[in-house]
Design a protein around this motif. Sequence first.
Motif, short mmCIF file in Angstrom:
data_model
loop_
_atom_site.label_atom_id
_atom_site.label_comp_id
_atom_site.label_asym_id
_atom_site.label_seq_id
_atom_site.Cartn_x
_atom_site.Cartn_y
_atom_site.Cartn_z
N GLY A 143 -24.99 45.80 32.66
CA GLY A 143 -24.28 47.03 32.95
C GLY A 143 -22.81 46.97 32.59
O GLY A 143 -22.15 48.00 32.52
N ASN A 144 -22.28 45.78 32.36
CA ASN A 144 -20.88 45.68 31.98
C ASN A 144 -20.69 46.04 30.51
O ASN A 144 -21.64 46.09 29.74
CB ASN A 144 -20.35 44.28 32.24
N LEU A 145 -19.44 46.27 30.15
CA LEU A 145 -19.10 46.58 28.77
C LEU A 145 -18.28 45.44 28.16
O LEU A 145 -17.46 44.84 28.85
CB LEU A 145 -18.28 47.87 28.68
N ILE A 146 -18.55 45.18 26.89
CA ILE A 146 -17.73 44.25 26.13
C ILE A 146 -16.99 45.07 25.08
O ILE A 146 -17.61 45.79 24.29
CB ILE A 146 -18.59 43.17 25.47
N PHE A 147 -15.67 44.98 25.10
CA PHE A 147 -14.84 45.81 24.23
C PHE A 147 -14.36 45.04 23.01
O PHE A 147 -14.10 43.83 23.06
CB PHE A 147 -13.60 46.29 25.00
N GLY A 148 -14.22 45.78 21.91
CA GLY A 148 -13.47 45.25 20.78
C GLY A 148 -11.99 45.29 21.10
O GLY A 148 -11.57 45.83 22.14
N LYS A 149 -11.18 44.75 20.21
CA LYS A 149 -9.74 44.66 20.47
C LYS A 149 -8.99 45.93 20.10
O LYS A 149 -7.78 46.01 20.32
CB LYS A 149 -9.16 43.44 19.77
#
Lengths: 111, 116
Positions: B102-108
Amino acid sequence: DAGITQSPRYKITETGRQVTLMCHQTWSHSYMFWYRQDLGHGLRLIYYSAAADITDKGEVSDGYVVSRSKTENFPLTLESATRSQTSVYFCASRKDRHEQYFGPGTRLTVT
Amino acid sequence: AQSVTQPDIHITVSEGASLELRCNYSYGATPYLFWYVQSPGQGLQLLLKYFSGDTLVQGIKGFEAEFKRSQSSFNLRKPSVHWSDAAEYFCAVGVIYGGSQGNLIFGKGTKLSVKP
């Protein structure tokens, strides 16, 4: 409909002091998140919470503490602020299927 | 491990020109994909999302994105950029399995500047 609010919006503190950043959401979303945003690093997850009294560490949790006694509030505490914690902090809550809604951010400066 | 790459740190386009912002992800299964926009001094606003189905998704403010599984990409496009589109854009992938589901991994992020 206030949505998700953060306070204060700006904070200057000294090294070693304890600081608490507040986050409040009006949607009754179960999940809440704290991120920090730094140049060159994008957003990094500090802590998250699946429900009241359930919290878990994210990628950069050292030096931070959270609590969640009520669904709508998710305060983030810097126990002893350091200059490396100078950053912009964002709180978010999750509706469903990963979609997160973000607060306006708190800009924290540690001198 | 899951990751998101936005190859372009900063892009400048002329007002009225078309725009494409690149996003590549690393993930073993069909991902949940998102684009967020952040105006100066503001929080992040969701532009669009992809969960399944039609690989071309429409979002707010005239943006669209196309999911290409073969290229592990989810590029954001707009046919004609307006000066108000100047902002930073973040691509994110949702974690589907494991403890941080459910978490998000973001680009920079990619910073977009618009020339008049």
